[in-house]
Scaffold this motif. Structure first.
Motif, PDB file in Angstrom:
ATOM      1  N   VAL A 168       0.862  -1.172   0.000  1.00 38.45           N
ATOM      2  CA  VAL A 168       0.000   0.000   0.000  1.00 38.45           C
ATOM      3  C   VAL A 168       0.904   1.228   0.000  1.00 38.45           C
ATOM      4  O   VAL A 168       1.828   1.318   0.801  1.00 38.45           O
ATOM      5  CB  VAL A 168      -0.907   0.021   1.257  1.00 38.45           C
ATOM      6  N   THR A 169       0.629   2.165  -0.884  1.00 41.97           N
ATOM      7  CA  THR A 169       1.421   3.380  -0.963  1.00 41.97           C
ATOM      8  C   THR A 169       0.700   4.499  -0.224  1.00 41.97           C
ATOM      9  O   THR A 169      -0.459   4.792  -0.502  1.00 41.97           O
ATOM     10  CB  THR A 169       1.645   3.789  -2.439  1.00 41.97           C
ATOM     11  N   LEU A 170       1.394   5.091   0.753  1.00 34.24           N
ATOM     12  CA  LEU A 170       0.839   6.172   1.564  1.00 34.24           C
ATOM     13  C   LEU A 170       1.814   7.328   1.614  1.00 34.24           C
ATOM     14  O   LEU A 170       3.011   7.148   1.388  1.00 34.24           O
ATOM     15  CB  LEU A 170       0.580   5.677   2.994  1.00 34.24           C
ATOM     16  N   THR A 171       1.306   8.483   1.955  1.00 32.83           N
ATOM     17  CA  THR A 171       2.205   9.624   2.148  1.00 32.83           C
ATOM     18  C   THR A 171       2.979   9.418   3.446  1.00 32.83           C
ATOM     19  O   THR A 171       2.553   8.663   4.336  1.00 32.83           O
ATOM     20  CB  THR A 171       1.425  10.948   2.247  1.00 32.83           C
ATOM     21  N   GLU A 172       4.104  10.114   3.581  1.00 35.40           N
ATOM     22  CA  GLU A 172       4.880  10.028   4.817  1.00 35.40           C
ATOM     23  C   GLU A 172       4.044  10.464   6.009  1.00 35.40           C
ATOM     24  O   GLU A 172       4.123   9.870   7.085  1.00 35.40           O
ATOM     25  CB  GLU A 172       6.139  10.881   4.709  1.00 35.40           C
ATOM     26  N   GLY A 173       3.238  11.497   5.805  1.00 35.48           N
ATOM     27  CA  GLY A 173       2.396  11.993   6.887  1.00 35.48           C
ATOM     28  C   GLY A 173       1.398  10.947   7.362  1.00 35.48           C
ATOM     29  O   GLY A 173       1.179  10.782   8.569  1.00 35.48           O
ATOM     30  N   ALA A 174       0.805  10.238   6.414  1.00 36.10           N
ATOM     31  CA  ALA A 174      -0.153   9.190   6.770  1.00 36.10           C
ATOM     32  C   ALA A 174       0.534   8.065   7.528  1.00 36.10           C
ATOM     33  O   ALA A 174       0.003   7.549   8.519  1.00 36.10           O
ATOM     34  CB  ALA A 174      -0.841   8.651   5.517  1.00 36.10           C
ATOM     35  N   VAL A 175       1.719   7.691   7.087  1.00 40.77           N
ATOM     36  CA  VAL A 175       2.467   6.623   7.761  1.00 40.77           C
ATOM     37  C   VAL A 175       2.805   7.037   9.189  1.00 40.77           C
ATOM     38  O   VAL A 175       2.642   6.250  10.134  1.00 40.77           O
ATOM     39  CB  VAL A 175       3.745   6.252   6.977  1.00 40.77           C
ATOM     40  N   GLU A 176       3.247   8.253   9.369  1.00 39.47           N
ATOM     41  CA  GLU A 176       3.577   8.731  10.714  1.00 39.47           C
ATOM     42  C   GLU A 176       2.339   8.761  11.605  1.00 39.47           C
ATOM     43  O   GLU A 176       2.407   8.399  12.781  1.00 39.47           O
ATOM     44  CB  GLU A 176       4.240  10.103  10.653  1.00 39.47           C
ATOM     45  N   LEU A 177       1.222   9.173  11.059  1.00 36.36           N
ATOM     46  CA  LEU A 177      -0.033   9.193  11.814  1.00 36.36           C
ATOM     47  C   LEU A 177      -0.424   7.783  12.246  1.00 36.36           C
ATOM     48  O   LEU A 177      -0.754   7.536  13.415  1.00 36.36           O
ATOM     49  CB  LEU A 177      -1.141   9.823  10.966  1.00 36.36           C
ATOM     50  N   ILE A 178      -0.360   6.842  11.322  1.00 35.81           N
ATOM     51  CA  ILE A 178      -0.713   5.451  11.623  1.00 35.81           C
ATOM     52  C   ILE A 178       0.257   4.863  12.641  1.00 35.81           C
ATOM     53  O   ILE A 178      -0.150   4.173  13.581  1.00 35.81           O
ATOM     54  CB  ILE A 178      -0.749   4.600  10.332  1.00 35.81           C
TER      55      ILE A 178
ATOM     56  N   LEU B  21       1.202  -1.855  19.166  1.00 34.45           N
ATOM     57  CA  LEU B  21       1.240  -2.690  17.968  1.00 34.45           C
ATOM     58  C   LEU B  21       2.285  -2.161  16.991  1.00 34.45           C
ATOM     59  O   LEU B  21       2.619  -0.980  16.997  1.00 34.45           O
ATOM     60  CB  LEU B  21      -0.123  -2.686  17.271  1.00 34.45           C
ATOM     61  N   THR B  22       2.747  -3.052  16.134  1.00 36.49           N
ATOM     62  CA  THR B  22       3.595  -2.606  15.032  1.00 36.49           C
ATOM     63  C   THR B  22       2.715  -1.964  13.966  1.00 36.49           C
ATOM     64  O   THR B  22       1.478  -2.129  13.979  1.00 36.49           O
ATOM     65  CB  THR B  22       4.353  -3.778  14.389  1.00 36.49           C
ATOM     66  N   LEU B  23       3.338  -1.269  13.050  1.00 38.70           N
ATOM     67  CA  LEU B  23       2.592  -0.660  11.944  1.00 38.70           C
ATOM     68  C   LEU B  23       1.825  -1.736  11.178  1.00 38.70           C
ATOM     69  O   LEU B  23       0.639  -1.570  10.871  1.00 38.70           O
ATOM     70  CB  LEU B  23       3.559   0.074  11.008  1.00 38.70           C
ATOM     71  N   THR B  24       2.475  -2.850  10.911  1.00 40.52           N
ATOM     72  CA  THR B  24       1.834  -3.941  10.174  1.00 40.52           C
ATOM     73  C   THR B  24       0.656  -4.520  10.945  1.00 40.52           C
ATOM     74  O   THR B  24      -0.425  -4.730  10.381  1.00 40.52           O
ATOM     75  CB  THR B  24       2.857  -5.049   9.861  1.00 40.52           C
ATOM     76  N   GLU B  25       0.838  -4.779  12.240  1.00 36.41           N
ATOM     77  CA  GLU B  25      -0.250  -5.323  13.052  1.00 36.41           C
ATOM     78  C   GLU B  25      -1.433  -4.365  13.091  1.00 36.41           C
ATOM     79  O   GLU B  25      -2.587  -4.786  12.975  1.00 36.41           O
ATOM     80  CB  GLU B  25       0.236  -5.577  14.483  1.00 36.41           C
ATOM     81  N   TYR B  26      -1.140  -3.082  13.248  1.00 33.41           N
ATOM     82  CA  TYR B  26      -2.206  -2.084  13.316  1.00 33.41           C
ATOM     83  C   TYR B  26      -2.974  -2.034  11.993  1.00 33.41           C
ATOM     84  O   TYR B  26      -4.210  -2.005  11.990  1.00 33.41           O
ATOM     85  CB  TYR B  26      -1.642  -0.710  13.656  1.00 33.41           C
ATOM     86  N   CYS B  27      -2.257  -2.039  10.885  1.00 34.30           N
ATOM     87  CA  CYS B  27      -2.916  -1.988   9.575  1.00 34.30           C
ATOM     88  C   CYS B  27      -3.770  -3.232   9.335  1.00 34.30           C
ATOM     89  O   CYS B  27      -4.894  -3.126   8.840  1.00 34.30           O
ATOM     90  CB  CYS B  27      -1.883  -1.824   8.468  1.00 34.30           C
TER      91      CYS B  27
END
Length: 76
Positions: free
Chosen positions: A8-18, A27-33
């Motif tokens: 999944v392609t996201l903006t840096e801002g979206a990744v930081e928010l998540i 949770l890890t980023l992957t677990e949360y997603c």
């Protein structure tokens, strides 16, 4: 169960928010997603089921009062 990778392609801002939300939940980023996607799928399924139940109700829109419901339930 076979695992499949999805990109999944996201903006840096979206990744930081998540990442921030994931960290708050431990949770890890992957677990949360993964959890967010599964939660959304469950919500969509609930909405589909509610729509189907409402369509069925519209075919025969008979209702009873709250009190009548409990009286009938106690009779069972």
């Amino acid at each position: 169960m076979k695992k499949v990778e999805v990109t999944v392609t996201l903006t840096e801002g979206a990744v930081e928010l998540i990442k921030g939300f994931a960290e708050k939940k431990g949770l890890t980023l992957t677990e949360y997603c993964k959890q967010a996607i599964l939660d959304r799928l469950e919500d969509d399924e609930d909405i589909r089921d509610a729509d189907a139940a409402y369509a069925e109700y519209l075919k025969n829109p008979v209702t009873i009062s709250h009190e009548q419901f409990w009286r009938e339930l106690e009779a069972v």
